[in-house]
Scaffold this motif. Structure first.
Motif, PDB file in Angstrom:
ATOM      1  N   MET A  79      30.177 -28.502  -4.507  1.00 54.09           N
ATOM      2  CA  MET A  79      30.871 -26.971  -4.449  1.00 54.09           C
ATOM      3  C   MET A  79      29.688 -25.968  -4.341  1.00 54.09           C
ATOM      4  SD  MET A  79      33.806 -25.717  -6.593  1.00 54.09           S
ATOM      5  CE  MET A  79      34.841 -27.363  -6.825  1.00 54.09           C
ATOM      6  N   TYR A  92      46.254 -19.179  -3.151  1.00 60.35           N
ATOM      7  CA  TYR A  92      46.787 -20.397  -2.675  1.00 60.35           C
ATOM      8  C   TYR A  92      47.772 -19.810  -1.132  1.00 60.35           C
ATOM      9  CZ  TYR A  92      45.907 -22.527  -7.147  1.00 60.35           C
ATOM     10  OH  TYR A  92      45.230 -23.077  -8.332  1.00 60.35           O
ATOM     11  N   TYR A 120      32.832  -8.552 -18.227  1.00 60.58           N
ATOM     12  CA  TYR A 120      33.934  -9.573 -17.546  1.00 60.58           C
ATOM     13  C   TYR A 120      34.628 -10.478 -18.491  1.00 60.58           C
ATOM     14  CZ  TYR A 120      36.514 -12.732 -14.169  1.00 60.58           C
ATOM     15  OH  TYR A 120      37.286 -13.490 -13.818  1.00 60.58           O
ATOM     16  N   SER A 172      39.317 -26.237 -11.391  1.00 57.92           N
ATOM     17  CA  SER A 172      39.117 -26.961 -10.110  1.00 57.92           C
ATOM     18  C   SER A 172      38.927 -26.153  -8.808  1.00 57.92           C
ATOM     19  CB  SER A 172      40.127 -27.832  -9.838  1.00 57.92           C
ATOM     20  OG  SER A 172      41.572 -27.225  -9.905  1.00 57.92           O
ATOM     21  N   GLU A 173      39.235 -24.792  -9.293  1.00 54.65           N
ATOM     22  CA  GLU A 173      38.809 -23.807  -7.925  1.00 54.65           C
ATOM     23  C   GLU A 173      37.400 -23.299  -7.900  1.00 54.65           C
ATOM     24  OE1 GLU A 173      42.047 -23.233  -9.681  1.00 54.65           O
ATOM     25  OE2 GLU A 173      42.897 -24.781  -8.347  1.00 54.65           O
ATOM     26  N   GLY A 174      36.616 -23.866  -9.055  1.00 57.02           N
ATOM     27  CA  GLY A 174      35.343 -23.413  -9.321  1.00 57.02           C
ATOM     28  C   GLY A 174      34.897 -22.812 -10.428  1.00 57.02           C
ATOM     29  N   THR A 175      33.603 -22.773 -10.922  1.00 58.50           N
ATOM     30  CA  THR A 175      32.987 -22.462 -12.290  1.00 58.50           C
ATOM     31  C   THR A 175      32.681 -21.156 -11.926  1.00 58.50           C
ATOM     32  OG1 THR A 175      32.808 -24.630 -12.734  1.00 58.50           O
ATOM     33  CG2 THR A 175      31.735 -23.231 -14.164  1.00 58.50           C
ATOM     34  N   ASN A 227      41.301 -14.244 -12.181  1.00 61.20           N
ATOM     35  CA  ASN A 227      42.399 -13.931 -11.439  1.00 61.20           C
ATOM     36  C   ASN A 227      43.720 -14.546 -11.377  1.00 61.20           C
ATOM     37  OD1 ASN A 227      40.571 -12.116 -10.291  1.00 61.20           O
ATOM     38  ND2 ASN A 227      40.360 -12.656  -8.380  1.00 61.20           N
ATOM     39  N   PHE A 247      35.558 -18.777  -4.576  1.00 56.79           N
ATOM     40  CA  PHE A 247      34.220 -19.187  -5.362  1.00 56.79           C
ATOM     41  C   PHE A 247      33.227 -19.015  -4.205  1.00 56.79           C
ATOM     42  CE2 PHE A 247      31.431 -22.624  -6.201  1.00 56.79           C
ATOM     43  CZ  PHE A 247      31.003 -22.377  -7.157  1.00 56.79           C
ATOM     44  N   ALA A 269      41.556 -23.566  -1.876  1.00 60.01           N
ATOM     45  CA  ALA A 269      41.921 -22.993  -3.180  1.00 60.01           C
ATOM     46  C   ALA A 269      40.507 -22.561  -3.568  1.00 60.01           C
ATOM     47  CB  ALA A 269      42.455 -23.629  -4.088  1.00 60.01           C
ATOM     48  N   ILE A 270      39.323 -23.159  -3.394  1.00 58.53           N
ATOM     49  CA  ILE A 270      38.131 -22.901  -3.491  1.00 58.53           C
ATOM     50  C   ILE A 270      37.440 -21.627  -2.687  1.00 58.53           C
ATOM     51  CG2 ILE A 270      37.363 -24.856  -4.626  1.00 58.53           C
ATOM     52  CD1 ILE A 270      35.264 -25.054  -2.158  1.00 58.53           C
TER      53      ILE A 270
END
Lengths: 293, 434
Positions: free
Chosen positions: B263, B351, A79, A253-256, B49, B283, B279-280
Motif C-alpha cells: 500500500m 465506501y 491533527y 485497514s484503509e491505510g495508516t 474521517n 490514503f 476503500a484505500i
C-alpha cells in the motif's frame, strides 16, 4: 538475583589490573571503542529521529527518504490532537501507570516480607504458585478478568485497567530475593530495639532496598505504560482509554496515517524518554537485574 | 497464543449455549419511550474521517429520534467479533453491530443475529429496501433471510500510476483489463522504470480472503459446494487461477510485498499497479498529491471470462433481544443506510453508495462523483458484485487461514499450485462442520 545489602558488606580494597599495553595501542583501542559506541548510538537513536522527522512531514512526503522534510510543519500534531483526545489519554496512562506501580510495590513489599521473614504452612508451595503465575500469559486470564470487571460494573473505567495488576509475581519474587539477602543481624538489632514487623519493613528494610525498588518502579511503570491488550478489550470510549490505544487508532485497514501516528507516538514517548534521561543508571540496572521483560 | 484464536475458540463455546428467547418476536411500531442502544462500529475505533463522519451521523439520528440514545462503541474490524463474543459471554449483548461479511455466518450461528424478515413488518422492510442495489442486499442474506444490511462496502480496484505507465511506453488511458495485459504492463514497467510492476493486497496477515475469492471466481472457481459442506478451492479452475498468480510472480511482474508495504509502495510511486479495496483510495490520493497521476480501473479478468468481483466491507446486524431496542436498532439501521447517510459515507469515508440513485442526483452525490472520477470503476463493479462468502462453522477463520496459506505457498513459496491447494483443502475439510 539482586543483592541490595552492599552497604553492609565489608569493604573490599579496589584491585587494579595493570595492562601491559603501549600508550599508542591504548589510544587506538579507545578510539575504536568510541567509534563503535558512536555508531551504535546513532543506530539506536535513528528510529527516534525518524519518528520525529516523519511527524513533521506532510502526507505526500511521508514516504520520502530525505533526512529533513522540505516543508516541516506541526500540522500532524494539530491533527492528532484534534482527532483523538491525546491529552486525556496521556493523563489516563500516567494515572494508571503510577497507581499500578505504587500498588504493585506495596503488595510486593508486604508479600515479600512474609516470604522472606516468616515460616508458615505451605509457604514454599504458595511461593512456587506465585512464581508459576509469572509463566501464565495475560491473554489466558484476560477473559475471566473481563467477566469479573463486567460483573463489578467497571467496564470502560480506569479502575478496571488497574484492578488486575494489583499484585505481580515479578515484584514479589524480586523483593523476596532482595530481602532474603538482607543481613539478619540488622533485623535482630531492630527487633531488640522493640521494632515490630511493620516498622522493620518500612524503616529498616525498605530504605535499604532503594536500588531494587527503583528498578522495579521503572520496570512496572514502563510495562504498564506500554500495556495494550487489556485496554483494547476493555475500552469503549477514547476518553476512558490509554495512549497505546490512541496510537493504534491511526492504523486502519484503509491505510495508516503515518504523520499523525508519529506525532502521537512522539507525544506518547516523551514521558518515557524523560524517565530514561532522568534515571538512566537505574534503568540500565533494572534491566540487568531482571532481564528485559 | 493468538488472542483472536483464543477468543474465537473459547468464547464460541460459551456463546453457542446462549438461548435466544426473543428470536422471531416482532417489534413495536414506534419507540415511544426513552431507550439507549449500543452500536459497535469499527469506524469509531479509528482516528479521522471515518470516526468523525460516523459520530456526526449518530448525532443527526439522535436529533431526529429524541427517544433514542445511541452509545457508540469503537472496535477495530479485526477485533470486533472478539469484543462482541466477550460481551455476549459477560451477558452484555450489543444491540446493533457493524460486522465484517466474513464473520456474518458465525454471528448468525453463534451470537443470535436477528433476521430482519422475522422482526420487521414486511411492508416496512420492502419500503426501505426500495432503491438499494439488489446485489448489495444479497450480501447480507444467509439461508434466504437478511441477517445483515450491507453498510460500508467496497470492491477490488486496480489502482495505477499513470506517470509510470507513460515512462514505460504504455497508454494510461487504456489500463490493463485482463491478467495477461497486467503481466505485459507489469513487465514493461519493471523493464523501463525503477518501479515494481504490480502489487496486490491478496495475501498477508490482515488480507483475509475477500480479494482471493474474487480472483478464484473470475476464473469460474469456487470456495465450496453449493450445499456448503465440501470445500472446492482445489478444483482445477481455482488451481488455474492460483497458477496464473504464480506465473505473474515468476515472470517478475508481480512483487511480493507485505500488505502494508504494498500500500505504501503504491502511495510513494514505487509500484505501477496495485489491486486492492477501493476503500484505500483516500490514503493513496493523499500520498500521490503533487507527486504522480493516480488513476483506477476495474479488477482484471481472465481472458474472455467475465469479471466477478466480490465486496469487502461490513453489514449492520441486530443482536438485541429486547423488542423496543430492536425497533430502535432498526431505526438506526434505516438511517445509516439512507440516501443522506450514504452521501456522507461515500464522500467522507470512501465506501460505495448502496443506493445507486443518489450517484447522479445533485442533491446527494451528483456533484461529488463528477469531481472524483476515481470512484467510477467502483460504481461500475457494483452492478456485477458477488458476495464475499464466509466459511461455515466455528472454525471458519482457521479454514480461511489454511486456504490462504496454501495459496501463498503456491504463489510465492515455490510449491506446486495443485499440490499446495489440495493439501490445504484436505486440512481445511477436516475443520468443516460434519
Amino acid at each position: 538475583m539482586t543483592i541490595d545489602a552492599a552497604a553492609f558488606a565489608p569493604s573490599i580494597p579496589a584491585i587494579s589490573i595493570a595492562r601491559p599495553t603501549k600508550r599508542g595501542a591504548t589510544g587506538l583501542n579507545k578510539s575504536v571503542g568510541h567509534l563503535v559506541m558512536a555508531v551504535l548510538a546513532i543506530f539506536c537513536l535513528f528510529p527516534v529521529y525518524w519518528m520525529i522527522v516523519t511527524s513533521l512531514r506532510p502526507a505526500n512526503e511521508v514516504f520520502d527518504t530525505s533526512l529533513w522534510p522540505t516543508a516541516a510543519s506541526l500540522d500532524n500534531y494539530v491533527y492528532a490532537l484534534n482527532a483523538i483526545p491525546i491529552i486525556e489519554m496521556l493523563g489516563n496512562t500516567l494515572l494508571v501507570s503510577a497507581v499500578v506501580t505504587v500498588v504493585q510495590l506495596f503488595t510486593g513489599l508486604l508479600a515479600a516480607y512474609a516470604f522472606a521473614r516468616w515460616r508458615f504452612p505451605f509457604d514454599k508451595l504458595t511461593y512456587t504458585l506465585i512464581a508459576l503465575t509469572w509463566l501464565v500469559p495475560f491473554q489466558v486470564v484476560m477473559i475471566p478478568n473481563y467477566l469479573l470487571v463486567a460483573d463489578l460494573g467497571l467496564l470502560d473505567s480506569l479502575a478496571a485497567l488497574i484492578l488486575p495488576h494489583f499484585a505481580a509475581a515479578l515484584a514479589i519474587l524480586m523483593l523476596a530475593q532482595a530481602m532474603r539477602s538482607f543481613p539478619r543481624e540488622v533485623l535482630e538489632a531492630a527487633r531488640m530495639d522493640g521494632a515490630k514487623s511493620w516498622r522493620i519493613l518500612w524503616e529498616v528494610i525498605a530504605p535499604n532496598l532503594r536500588g531494587t525498588i527503583a528498578s522495579l518502579t521503572i520496570l512496572i511503570f514502563i510495562s504498564t505504560w506500554n500495556e495494550y491488550f487489556w485496554p483494547l478489550l476493555l475500552s469503549r470510549t477514547p476518553e476512558n482509554s490509554v495512549i497505546q490505544i490512541g496510537i493504534q487508532m491511526f492504523m486502519t485497514s484503509e491505510g495508516t496515517q503515518w504523520g499523525p501516528l508519529m506525532a502521537a507516538s512522539t507525544m506518547a514517548s516523551l514521558p518515557i524518554l524523560l524517565l530514561y534521561v532522568g534515571l538512566q543508571r537505574q534503568v540500565i540496572q533494572s534491566f540487568m537485574k531482571s532481564g528485559i521483560r | 497464543m493468538n488472542r483472536k484464536t483464543f477468543l474465537t475458540g473459547a468464547l464460541a463455546l460459551l456463546a453457542t449455549g446462549v438461548a435466544y428467547p426473543a428470536l422471531g418476536q416482532s417489534i413495536p411500531a414506534t419507540v415511544d419511550q426513552p431507550v439507549t442502544i449500543s452500536y459497535y462500529n469499527y469506524n469509531l475505533a479509528s482516528a479521522g474521517n471515518g470516526a468523525e463522519a460516523t459520530k456526526r451521523l449518530i448525532a443527526k439520528f439522535e436529533a431526529a429520534n429524541p427517544n433514542i440514545k445511541v452509545k457508540g462503541v469503537g472496535a477495530s474490524s479485526a477485533d470486533i467479533t472478539s469484543r462482541i463474543q466477550a460481551d455476549v459471554a459477560a451477558g452484555r449483548i450489543p444491540d446493533v453491530v457493524q460486522m465484517v461479511f466474513s464473520d456474518l455466518e458465525f454471528t448468525v450461528d453463534n451470537l443470535g443475529a436477528a433476521a430482519l424478515e422475522q422482526i420487521v413488518p414486511e411492508t416496512e422492510l420492502k419500503a426501505h429496501f426500495e432503491g438499494i442495489s439488489p446485489n448489495g442486499l444479497q450480501l447480507g442474506v444467509l439461508n434466504g433471510k437478511t441477517y445483515g444490511l450491507a453498510y460500508t462496502f467496497s470492491t477490488p480496484v486496480l489502482f495505477y500510476n499513470a506517470d509510470l505507465f507513460k515512462a514505460a511506453g504504455l497508454d494510461p488511458d487504456n489500463p490493463p483489463k485482463t491478467w495477461a495485459e497486467v503481466k505485459a504492463a507489469g513487465l514493461a514497467i519493471t523493464k523501463k522504470t525503477k518501479a515494481e510492476g504490480i502489487a496486490t493486497g491478496i495475501f498477508g496477515p490482515s488480507a483475509g480472503d475477500w480479494l482471493f475469492q474474487g480472483v478464484l471466481r473470475s476464473n469460474n472457481g469456487s470456495l465450496m459446494s453449493p450445499d456448503r459442506k465440501t470445500l472446492a478451492f482445489a478444483e482445477p479452475a481455482s488451481v488455474e487461477a492460483v497458477a496464473m498468480l504464480r506465473d505473474l510472480y515468476d515472470s517478475g511482474a508481480y512483487t511480493n510485498l507485505d500488505i502494508t508495504a504494498a500500500m505504501e509502495a503504491m502511495a510513494s510511486g514505487n509500484v505501477g499497479m496495485y489491486l486492492q479495496t477501493s476503500a484505500i483510495q483516500g490514503f493513496l490520493v493523499k500520498g500521490s498529491q503533487g507527486k504522480f497521476d493516480l488513476r483506477a480501473s476495474t479488477m482484471p479478468r481472465f481472458g474472455d471470462k467475465p469479471q466477478r468481483p466480490n465486496n469487502s466491507g461490513s453489514a449492520l446486524v441486530i443482536l438485541s433481544r429486547d423488542p423496543l431496542k430492536r425497533r430502535a436498532a432498526w431505526e438506526l439501521m434505516k438511517f445509516m443506510t439512507s440516501k443522506e447517510a450514504y452521501t456522507v459515507i461515500t464522500s467522507e469515508i470512501g465506501y460505495l453508495p448502496l443506493r445507486a440513485d443518489i450517484v447522479e442526483d445533485p442533491k446527494y452525490l451528483g456533484n461529488w462523483v463528477k469531481e472524483h472520477p476515481l470512484i467510477q470503476p467502483n460504481l461500475e463493479q457494483l452492478r456485477m458484485l458477488e458476495r464475499w462468502e464466509s466459511f461455515p462453522g466455528p472454525n471458519y477463520r482457521q479454514i480461511q487461514k489454511t486456504m490462504m496459506e496454501g495459496a501463498e505457498m503456491a504463489v510465492f513459496g515455490g510449491t506446486d499450485p495443485a499440490a499446495a491447494m489440495q493439501a490445504a483443502q484436505k486440512s481445511a475439510q477436516a475443520m468443516m462442520p460434519k
